[in-house]
Design a protein around this motif. Sequence first.
Motif, PDB file in Angstrom:
ATOM      1  N   SER A  86       0.834  -1.204   0.000  1.00  0.00           N
ATOM      2  CA  SER A  86       0.000   0.000   0.000  1.00  0.00           C
ATOM      3  C   SER A  86       0.865   1.249   0.000  1.00  0.00           C
ATOM      4  O   SER A  86       2.055   1.209   0.309  1.00  0.00           O
ATOM      5  CB  SER A  86      -0.905   0.000   1.235  1.00  0.00           C
ATOM      6  N   SER A  89       1.082   5.767   4.157  1.00  0.00           N
ATOM      7  CA  SER A  89      -0.128   6.042   4.917  1.00  0.00           C
ATOM      8  C   SER A  89      -0.083   7.379   5.632  1.00  0.00           C
ATOM      9  O   SER A  89       0.980   7.902   5.949  1.00  0.00           O
ATOM     10  CB  SER A  89      -0.356   4.921   5.944  1.00  0.00           C
ATOM     11  N   LYS A  90      -1.277   7.907   5.922  1.00  0.00           N
ATOM     12  CA  LYS A  90      -1.362   9.221   6.561  1.00  0.00           C
ATOM     13  C   LYS A  90      -0.763   9.219   7.959  1.00  0.00           C
ATOM     14  O   LYS A  90      -0.233  10.213   8.421  1.00  0.00           O
ATOM     15  CB  LYS A  90      -2.825   9.662   6.627  1.00  0.00           C
ATOM     16  N   THR A 103      -8.021  -0.096  15.614  1.00  0.00           N
ATOM     17  CA  THR A 103      -6.683   0.213  15.113  1.00  0.00           C
ATOM     18  C   THR A 103      -5.641  -0.598  15.880  1.00  0.00           C
ATOM     19  O   THR A 103      -5.804  -0.882  17.063  1.00  0.00           O
ATOM     20  CB  THR A 103      -6.382   1.715  15.256  1.00  0.00           C
ATOM     21  N   ASN A 155      -2.528  -3.670   5.826  1.00  0.00           N
ATOM     22  CA  ASN A 155      -3.780  -2.994   5.491  1.00  0.00           C
ATOM     23  C   ASN A 155      -4.018  -1.893   6.508  1.00  0.00           C
ATOM     24  O   ASN A 155      -3.588  -2.000   7.669  1.00  0.00           O
ATOM     25  CB  ASN A 155      -4.952  -3.982   5.499  1.00  0.00           C
ATOM     26  N   LYS A 156      -4.726  -0.858   6.072  1.00  0.00           N
ATOM     27  CA  LYS A 156      -4.958   0.280   6.955  1.00  0.00           C
ATOM     28  C   LYS A 156      -6.419   0.350   7.388  1.00  0.00           C
ATOM     29  O   LYS A 156      -7.314  -0.082   6.667  1.00  0.00           O
ATOM     30  CB  LYS A 156      -4.562   1.570   6.237  1.00  0.00           C
ATOM     31  N   ASN A 170      -9.297   2.787   7.928  1.00  0.00           N
ATOM     32  CA  ASN A 170      -9.679   4.134   7.524  1.00  0.00           C
ATOM     33  C   ASN A 170     -10.565   4.763   8.606  1.00  0.00           C
ATOM     34  O   ASN A 170     -11.661   4.276   8.882  1.00  0.00           O
ATOM     35  CB  ASN A 170     -10.422   4.072   6.188  1.00  0.00           C
ATOM     36  N   THR A 211     -12.665   7.885   9.545  1.00  0.00           N
ATOM     37  CA  THR A 211     -13.275   9.070   8.942  1.00  0.00           C
ATOM     38  C   THR A 211     -14.131   9.868   9.927  1.00  0.00           C
ATOM     39  O   THR A 211     -14.603  10.950   9.586  1.00  0.00           O
ATOM     40  CB  THR A 211     -14.147   8.672   7.739  1.00  0.00           C
ATOM     41  N   ASP A 228      -5.433   5.181   9.185  1.00  0.00           N
ATOM     42  CA  ASP A 228      -5.325   6.084   8.045  1.00  0.00           C
ATOM     43  C   ASP A 228      -6.421   7.133   8.199  1.00  0.00           C
ATOM     44  O   ASP A 228      -7.606   6.821   8.081  1.00  0.00           O
ATOM     45  CB  ASP A 228      -5.487   5.309   6.743  1.00  0.00           C
ATOM     46  N   PRO A 246      -8.019  10.559   6.773  1.00  0.00           N
ATOM     47  CA  PRO A 246      -8.015  11.425   5.580  1.00  0.00           C
ATOM     48  C   PRO A 246      -7.540  12.842   5.906  1.00  0.00           C
ATOM     49  O   PRO A 246      -7.727  13.329   7.030  1.00  0.00           O
ATOM     50  CB  PRO A 246      -9.493  11.433   5.155  1.00  0.00           C
TER      51      PRO A 246
END
Length: 250
Positions: free
Chosen positions: A2, A5-6, A95, A206-207, A209, A211, A240, A242
Motif C-alpha cells: 500500500s 499512509s497518513k 486500530t 492494510n490500513k 480508515n 473518517t 489512516d 483522511p
Amino acid sequence: MSGHSKWNNIQHRKGAQDKKRANLFTKLGKELTIAAKEGGGDASFNPRLRLAVEKAKAGNMPKDILERAIKKGTGELEGVDYQEIRYEGYGPSGTAFIVDVVTDNKNRSASDVRSTFSKKGGNLGSDGAVAWMFNKKGEIIISSDQVKDSEEFMMEVLEAGAEDIIEEDGEYQVITDPTDFRSVLDSLTEAGYKYEEAEVTMLPENKVNVTDLAIAKKVLALYETLDDLDDVQEVYSNFDIPEEILNQID
C-alpha cells in the motif's frame, strides 16, 4: 504494498516537533547506546549505529553527548543496562499499535504503556496480538522536488535493490527488504539524493480508515501519548486518517 499512509505523515510532522522536545536527546542517546552494544562502536561496520549517528547529527546532538552514548554501549563508560521490549495492542475503532520501548525498568515501562492504552480508549494485548498485521521493511522517504525524471528515478531505485517505490503526497516512499536497506540508502545518497526519513520500520499490510472526527481525535491522542512516554522509542500503527479530517484536528 500500500501507499505511504497518513499516520506516517503524522509521524513525520511529529518528528519535526520532536526537535523541540526535551527528551529528544534521550531517545537518540538510547538508540546510539543500544546500537553500539549490539554491533560495536565503529559505525563503518555497524549499519544500525551508522544510521543512529546520522539521526543524532540531524537532531543537532552535541558531539560529546553522541560519543558518550556510544561509549556507554561499548562498555568504555559506565552506563545503564537497557532492555528492548515490544508491546502490542489495540486502539479505538480496532486500530492496531506496536510500541517499541528501550528501558532500564521493565515494570515501569509496562505500567506506563498499559495505563496509556487504558486511559486513551485502547487495550494492551499479548505478544503477537497485532504484529501479524505488519511487515518489517526498510523505508526511505525522498521529496519529489529532488527528482527531475520520475521514470528514471524509479529505475535507479529498483536497480539499487529496492522492493517497491510509491509516489504520493509530494514524496517518494522507497521500500526495501531490511537486509537491503543500508545498501539502497547508500546508493541513493551517493547518487545525490537527500532523504527526509530513513529507517527500518513496521509497515501495515492494510490500513484502518478513520473518517469520524471524534474517533480520529482519540486515535491520535493514544498515538501521541504513547510516543511521549520517556521509555518509548517508536510507535507504529495502521490507522489512516483522511487529510480533511486531519486538518480539522491540526
